[in-house]
Design an enzyme around this catalytic site. Structure first.
Site: not given
Lengths: 326, 330
Positions: A62, A131
């Site tokens: 990321e 999540h």
């Protein structure tokens, strides 16, 4: 003009397609955006249409690929970076906060970062604590970023273009539970104004202020309130930074009651900021304390009944509005 | 000397003189910064480059003006070697509007977009992903440029190092990774922080050409830089240079240097890159006392002018505090 039946997911895909078609500087990169078709199937088919140079699958890195988006933006491209969920964006937080948000200022105005970062946010799909969180309010804390949160089909279709035209970094938060939302959408798409909040339903009794994934919940609550003769003004913020204070304050001055609905946690949240702005600018117009409906202060649990209990529900909004109106 | 020198020899002398001049400019600039810091005219964190000048000067002479440079917080030398005017770097130290970042960056955040100097990143490893992106844009727009990314040995411990070497090699991006290995990450010795201290070896495991270079020898750095850039221009893809160097000063102005011995520092001063090149040029009959004096006095005069002009520069009006948070649009 034609009208098509579509979904939030397809509306974003169409916006991506339009952007890629209209501007050669635009490219999409992120984990699984290409061959897999997007973790949430948003970019399905775009690889076949635009090729691997412009629909770039990245490693699970990321920080590297978000930072690469910043560098590419500095050098004249218009990157769209997809991060699978806001939780994962924390691995790139250094790049987002220390570079994307600060370079223009630190360089005395020399280095603008015209970058769009898209990511999913929010709970409701039993994905548990890594999540499911709603951290867009954290990002809305940061000067230098523009934060947008499309909640409707027209916004899902129309917000990407102004985001790409914006010379500064824009973070677009897509609530995971909205992807399957379906409805009719006009084509060609109407341009969307990302500077002002939208009033999604008008009423004079209470202002319900929300954005993104909790807009449908809030609209459901507004219908229930209407059945009890309480007419709600429903404000969809659309842009979380900079906040459209005027629309909020004007509404509260008219309704004299406010409820803020935010899927973030209450402590230090965007709902806290909005409540503070109301007290700063419309305190003497209030007939009752501002009410808030937020996520319970727990990491999101997996079990359905616990997740439901943690999240803002329409009944919670109704109860809060009734408390406010008295 | 009355014997005529060959054109090749005089070109070499000219080039060496220029390398020497650039190193002396950086050294004197920083020595003056120390004085100004001690006089409380410059504040903030300030990290000196003294001892490492051969790296910036040797490397950056290999680049064309269209190439990009990404730097760290120890970047006075990088900025000067890149051609950022001394006065605008000095004005930045003074926090003046005339500074290269309008006084908003300071010592750690020097930028010059017109020279593709994407300066001053004060997060260790934070510049590497940006270098990837600059190189990616150049590659996607079919521009022949390369991006030089400077970072220290401390960055090798960061996740970004591995993410970025992997991605640059995978996508064949023209990034010249330049690791200034000065043996210390702040106060932590390389061997106390890295399981494998051969950094070029580690980079080579990502499948890119990697070389370890004597970073105290400006000509060795220049030769390695030229070779790496030629390699990258001939065939797209990253290269890695480990530049073995040493800083003679503390990590920053706040550092009491408890982590290393004075004798170690003194030992390394024998390899002072300025002394080394000067001695070599004397040996080769390319330099005389007069020329050294002239060079020194030219640098002093440039520096005096830079300081006085910087000190006289205007401060940004406080009313402009919130400018440059978002791009100003008409």
């Amino acid at each position: 003009m034609t009208t098509t039946h579509t979904t939030y997911r397809e509306a974003i895909r169409e916006a991506l397609r339009e952007a890629l078609r209209d501007d050669e500087r635009v490219f999409l990169m992120g984990e699984d955006v290409g061959r897999y078709g997007g973790c949430f199937a948003v970019s399905l088919g775009l690889l076949e249409e635009f090729g691997p140079e412009r629909i770039r699958d990245t490693p699970l890195s990321e920080s590297a690929f978000v930072g690469a988006g910043i560098g590419a933006a500095l050098a004249g491209m218009r990157p769209i970076v997809e991060i699978m969920t806001v939780n994962f964006s924390l691995l790139a937080l250094d790049q987002i906060l220390n570079n994307a948000a600060t370079l223009l200022h630190m360089s005395g105005g020399q280095l603008g970062v015209p970058l769009v970062i898209r990511m999913t946010t929010g709970a409701g799909r039993q994905l548990a604590a890594q999540h499911s969180h709603s951290l867009e309010g954290w990002y809305a804390h940061i000067p230098g970023l523009r934060i947008i949160a499309p909640a409707t089909l027209p916004d899902a279709r129309g917000m990407l273009r102004p985001a790409l035209e914006c010379p500064d970094p824009v973070l677009m938060f897509e609530h995971g539970s909205l992807y399957n939302a379906a409805g009719e959408l006009d084509e060609p798409a109407e341009p969307v104004d990302i500077d002002t909040a939208a009033i999604r339903r008008s009423g004079d009794d209470v202002s319900l202020i929300t954005y993104g994934g909790t807009l449908p919940t809030t609209l459901t609550a507004a219908e229930q309130l209407a059945a009890n003769n309480i007419q709600a003004d429903v404000i969809d913020l659309r842009t979380l930074r900079p906040l459209d204070e005027t629309t909020i304050v004007d509404s509260v001055r008219r309704t004299n009651h406010a409820v803020v609905i935010d899927e973030g946690w209450r402590s230090g949240s965007l709902s806290a900021e909005i409540t503070a702005r109301i007290t700063e600018h419309a305190f003497y117009d209030l007939d009752a304390p501002v009410q808030r409906v937020c996520t319970a202060e727990v990491p999101m649990p997996y079990a359905k009944h616990l997740e439901d209990a943690a999240l803002p529900q329409a009944d919670d909004v109704v109860a809060a509005a009734q408390r406010a109106v008295g | 000397m009355n014997r005529r020198r060959s054109p090749a020899a005089s070109a070499k002398t000219k080039q060496r003189t220029e390398l020497l001049r650039q190193m002396v400019r950086i050294r004197r600039f920083e020595e003056r910064c120390v004085e100004l810091y001690s006089a409380a005219q410059i504040r903030g964190f300030m990290h000196l480059y003294i001892g490492e000048e051969a790296v910036a000067v040797g490397l950056l002479q290999t680049l064309s003006p269209d190439d990009a440079v990404v730097s760290t917080y120890r970047e006075h030398g990088h900025a000067l070697a890149r051609g950022v005017p001394m006065v605008s770097v000095m004005a930045e130290m003074f926090g003046r509007t005339t500074g290269c970042s309008r006084g908003r960056g300071g010592s750690m955040h020097l930028f010059d977009a017109s020279r593709r100097f994407y300066g001053g990143n004060a997060i260790v490893g934070g510049g590497l992903p940006i270098a990837l992106g600059l190189a990616l844009a150049d590659a996607m727009l079919s521009r022949p440029q390369v991006t030089a990314c400077l970072f220290g040995d401390g960055a090798v411990a960061e996740g970004e190092f591995h993410e970025c070497l992997n991605l640059a090699a995978l996508w064949r991006l023209p990034v010249l990774f330049c690791c200034e290995n000065n043996l210390y990450a702040m106060g932590t010795a390389l061997a106390r922080a890295q399981a494998e201290t051969d950094l070029a070896l580690r980079a080579s495991s990502y499948g890119m050409p990697s070389w370890a270079v004597d970073g105290m020898d400006v000509e060795a750095v220049a030769a390695a830089g030229n070779r790496a850039v030629e390699t990258m221009r001939a065939s797209p893809g990253p290269c890695f240079l480990e530049l073995r160097t040493y800083r003679f000063r503390a990590h920053s102005m706040y550092d009491a240097e408890r982590y290393r011995d004075k004798t170690e520092v003194e030992h390394w001063k024998q390899f002072d890159p300025i002394d080394k090149l000067t001695a070599r040029m004397y040996d080769d009959g390319e330099l005389a006392d007069e020329a050294v004096k002239k060079l020194e006095s030219e640098v002093d005069s440039e520096l005096d002018d830079a300081v006085s002009e910087a000190q006289a520069g205007p401060l940004e009006p406080v009313e402009d505090l919130t400018r440059f948070v978002y791009t100003e649009r008409p």
